[in-house]
Design a protein around this motif. Sequence first.
Motif, PDB file in Angstrom:
ATOM      1  N   ARG A 198       0.837  -1.206   0.000  1.00 55.22           N
ATOM      2  CA  ARG A 198       0.000   0.000   0.000  1.00 55.22           C
ATOM      3  C   ARG A 198       0.864   1.245   0.000  1.00 55.22           C
ATOM      4  O   ARG A 198       2.065   1.189   0.234  1.00 55.22           O
ATOM      5  N   ASP A 199       0.204   2.378  -0.228  1.00 51.58           N
ATOM      6  CA  ASP A 199       0.920   3.642  -0.380  1.00 51.58           C
ATOM      7  C   ASP A 199       1.461   4.208   0.929  1.00 51.58           C
ATOM      8  O   ASP A 199       2.373   5.004   0.925  1.00 51.58           O
ATOM      9  N   ARG A 200       0.826   3.861   2.022  1.00 50.85           N
ATOM     10  CA  ARG A 200       1.402   4.267   3.303  1.00 50.85           C
ATOM     11  C   ARG A 200       1.367   3.082   4.235  1.00 50.85           C
ATOM     12  O   ARG A 200       0.756   2.056   3.917  1.00 50.85           O
ATOM     13  N   ALA A 201       2.000   3.212   5.379  1.00 47.57           N
ATOM     14  CA  ALA A 201       2.279   2.031   6.193  1.00 47.57           C
ATOM     15  C   ALA A 201       1.035   1.447   6.843  1.00 47.57           C
ATOM     16  O   ALA A 201       1.052   0.301   7.280  1.00 47.57           O
ATOM     17  N   SER A 202      -0.021   2.221   6.925  1.00 50.46           N
ATOM     18  CA  SER A 202      -1.244   1.719   7.535  1.00 50.46           C
ATOM     19  C   SER A 202      -2.412   2.544   7.022  1.00 50.46           C
ATOM     20  O   SER A 202      -2.213   3.623   6.477  1.00 50.46           O
ATOM     21  N   TYR A 203      -3.640   2.053   7.231  1.00 45.73           N
ATOM     22  CA  TYR A 203      -4.846   2.819   6.944  1.00 45.73           C
ATOM     23  C   TYR A 203      -4.904   3.222   5.468  1.00 45.73           C
ATOM     24  O   TYR A 203      -5.123   4.375   5.126  1.00 45.73           O
ATOM     25  N   ALA A 204      -4.673   2.244   4.609  1.00 42.89           N
ATOM     26  CA  ALA A 204      -4.750   2.503   3.173  1.00 42.89           C
ATOM     27  C   ALA A 204      -5.218   1.229   2.491  1.00 42.89           C
ATOM     28  O   ALA A 204      -4.917   0.119   2.953  1.00 42.89           O
ATOM     29  N   PHE A 205      -5.936   1.402   1.406  1.00 43.12           N
ATOM     30  CA  PHE A 205      -6.391   0.255   0.643  1.00 43.12           C
ATOM     31  C   PHE A 205      -5.210  -0.394  -0.068  1.00 43.12           C
ATOM     32  O   PHE A 205      -4.188   0.235  -0.306  1.00 43.12           O
TER      33      PHE A 205
END
Lengths: 196, 326, 709
Positions: free
Chosen positions: B230-237
């Motif tokens: 994902r595009d960031r380490a957490s809280y992303a689809f």
Amino acid sequence: MDREGTAGRDDGRGEGRDGPEGPTSSVTLRVNGTVHALRLDNRTTLLDALREHLDLTGAKKGCDHGQCGACTVLVGGRRVNSCLLLAVACDEPVTTVEGLARDGRLHPLQEAFVARDALQCGYCTPGQICSAVALLDEAAAGHPSHVTPPHAARAEGAADLTRDEIRERMSGNLCRCGAYPHIVDAVADAHRETVR
Amino acid sequence: MKPFEHVRAERTERALAAHARHPRAQYLAGGTNLVDLMKLGVLDPPLLVDIGRLPLDTVAETSDGGLGIGATVRNSDLAAHPLVRSRYPVLSQALLSGASPQLRNVATTGGNLLQRTRCPYFQDVSHPCNKREPGTGCPARDGVHRDLAVLGHSAHCVATHPSDMAVALAALDARVRLLGPDGARELPLTDFHRLPGDRPERDTVLRPGELVTEVVLPPPAGTSAYRKARDRASYAFALASVAAVLAVADGRVRHAALAFGGLAHRPWRARAAEEVLRGAPADEETFARAVDAELAAARPLRDNGFKVPLARGLAVRVLTDLAAAS
Amino acid sequence: MCPPPTPPGPAAGADVERRDARHKVTGTARYAAEHTPPGCLHAAPVPATVARGRVTAVHADEVLRLPGVHAVLSHENAPRLGEPDDPTLAVLQNDRVPHRGWYVALVVADTPENARAAADALRIEYAPEEHDAGPADGHPRLYTPEEANGGHPAVRERGDFDAAFATAAVHVDATYTLTALHNHPMEPHASTAWWTGGDLTVHDSNQGSTTVRNVLAELFAVPRERVTVAAAHVGGGFGSKGTPRPQVVLAVMAARHTGRPVKLALPRRHLPAVVGHRAPTVQRVRIGADAHGVIRALAHDVTTQTSTVKEFVEQAAVPARVMYTSPHSRTTHRVVALDVPTPSWMRAPGEASGMYALEAAMDELAAATGLDPVELRLRNEPDREPDSGRPFSSRNLAGCLREGARLFGWEDRDPRPGVRRSGDRLTGTGVASATYPYLVGPSTATAHAAPDGTHVVRLNATDIGTGARTVLAQIAADALRAPLDSVRVEIGSSALPDAPLAGGSSGTSSWGWAVHRACTTLAERLRTLTGPLPPEGLTVRADTAQEAGKESPYARHAFGAHFAEVEVDAVTGEVRVRRLLGVFAAGRILNPRTARSQLIGGMTMGIGMALTEGSTLDTRSGEFVERDLASYHVPVNADVPSLEAHWLDEEDPHLNPMGSKGIGEIGIVGTAAAVANAVHHAVGVRLRDLPLTPDRLLPHLHGLPDRQG
């Protein structure tokens, strides 16, 4: 949150009112130990009920779509995005940031946020703190996170709250000012205090 | 958001009856996606049938050693469940890699399966969208589509299914139990979600008024794991994700189930890859060959070709790691 | 000339608790939308759904019949405004749609739910026109403006760049691109406004309510003294609240039209189109150096875009005029006006964009010359500001680089790129410099001594999260030689003495100077006072228009250095920062606690700029596609690992009585370059387009050696 009259029960004859003002319901909200009987538009979210009807503006509206965490409150002791919860569907006690202090003393997490300067503009702060309160409970209950090593899965006992664990578990709360490292410090401090 | 009526159902049959009052009624469970879509104007149900109190919130071992998961079990509770963590780590990992703790505390098993695509054009009612308004067109196909499908898409729709949980369930051979006006039925999860074809408005095979009541897992068939990029380490689809179940005996693959997320309109069960894997040596070369067999069907759009090597790399790594651990 | 800084008192430099921290952690600090006067209505704006054209019909009658709807404002009936200096504020004044998302109507209703529903239902008809949303690069209508943002000349030339570049021993010629970026403060722009007779009161989310008051007075043709704009607490701004934004104009219009208080909080999805953004840039940097790495020729050419509403030119080539030895230099900006949302300030406009490109190019020069990138920068330290020829009031870039290298453990670095691999993880380290100008503006303030020994300092400063309340109290306490807790600070309302905005990292210097003046004068009066204080106390007023507005003979800038360590997943192309360390030289640090918070905050936003944040313009529709916080990836906690901010003690006698430079923005300057340089060091491939998301990395990760270990 308790409910007395409801928008409708499944007998199809509910007590909801579908008048010219659109469907509304009488809703009983229990917030920070106080019971509030309200008639609310069914569209009203818990967040708007708190902010616009109960003048409890601690929970913030940052995105209104469950994408930032600024609206985080505790419902039945669990952290939730109050912007996505319809007030009419909410029937457990609610705790907001205004309800964390006890006997005039700040909650240990509130103290830790002050001591660590874990905030700047303050807009995400109530959500961060509510989230952290639940985080400590979840960890104590042994709930895993995305970064919990699968083989360290201990079904019993508290989760090991490393800094990586805190970072992951706090990732549902955006902070645009960039207070994250201080937030992690504050949560770690409060955690030490609670396990001591 | 348009005004709506809210009805609380205490029993499952009552929920169905209440729902029958209006053809565009929606069941409300956690509401994390439904309320979101109502705010966006993508959905405007005149009636919400609140199923939050239905007795569908338990996780229980089945007689054959599998697991029955109620439709209103919260994602966080499912992820933390000892049986899920110990026997179906892929499911726990998938759940924990999705959304945020707050959302997982509210989102339910059934709602997670039924969440809609996050295609930006679908979510914005000022754009045409075949999924939202059949026949209006698909601006994503030639638009901003880096996050969208590379497998199984059609001229009408290039959306992806956003769930992580469903990908794990696909690899676990989960079955979905439904209850509708015409009674109960059960079908494999992999048959529950559809490909868009020329009917992209239909995400699933759910019939009008039907309610997801339970997801049933067979006994675990091997070790399992989930990986997501994902595009960031957490809280992303997921840009792409992989769920894998693997059993190895004498250096050969005894059982393999592989599913991709983020690549298609539904969790993508990789049957072609599994065909190659079955009985083959459990080594990286086989895994790569198997995954390539699956991804040969990929038809990337202008800007999402990276998903193919991404999915390939993820799958080979997960399988290799599982083989090494078994 | 400004007075030399006074010796610091006990409060300056003290690690003092943020004064509003307790209000913020208890939820009692109120923001603009958290005031609900009796009878308050709620407004919901309606954005245009065409990229260019005219509004031909507003079907207000249809929604006026909906429950609770009180009014529909559009160009057909909205109050006429005076001509604003900022044309983005001329909302609902005519039928033109200059870009998608531009507000074309406003619905006012009794509840937020009814307002939003009616705004969604309002049918608007358009006569669309063919639009041009770029891209800017290579656009036939590109032109060279006179000035870039900040009043900088668009073009500067020294010596003969072409000749010097042609004959240089070592060349770098590289083009870097940045997508548009969005400020996305956590608090969306909001206003609550009401009229009482001819008096207007507004709670508004902004970075400077004196300006907001003045603009509203102009637009609504009322005397300034009849307008009060309060901004007691502001949920971040990062430039996007630096000047009035449309929400305040709309709220005031609606209040005037309905005769009721009106609350308007912009939906998050609207922000990308109406409150500004960092403009996308294409930046070509050419450096010619001698064999020792000393720069002979430097060119920085910036191509960017603005809207047809107003010209805003991201001044990305400006830092190249400040940073390094460059006897032959050309720095240029070109811009094209497109049918797109209007760009504006975002944290360190110019420096953040420009220093990404310049510092990435310096890393390329280090590689081309075989020099260590820290050493390369040290070799190019100028003794005067290259562009102006002025001496620096202070310049401690070298000190920052050296101290940062020491703290980070830079000296053991293996310069070879793409060789550190453990399993699937590639690691690398990178360095970049930072700079931000010292800005200061005139301010007024009053200081009051009460007979009970307490003091009150009053001025319309704004605390957008910087800690202004706290630091101003510290400045006051020292100037008064009084205990810190004897000083109360009142800020955040235009009813207070006029003060400039919280922007350009100038707040503490500008406000602090006026506070310092007022308090020093007050202390002097108290000293010479014979007899007791009168019951009403003693108040003095200060105005620094004279001294703070003066041109300095010095080039005044803060400097810094960032050191980053990243980890690249060779399978997925995911890049994560493992360590980020910054060392800054920004004059005296007045409160290390709040200063550290601001610096790490800027660095965090820099991580976003490097790795996660980007807004894609769909040129077909003329809008940014990422309009929510699920798709616009502000870094989350898990993206931000070990993050350290340090600073050097810097005594600069040419600034202000506190000896302070600014710290709000320098944290983001150069961060993205340090991270991108570390990515190059990790993977051995130079990626020049931000953000460095997996789709950008993956195509380059295949020829890499297979996993080891």
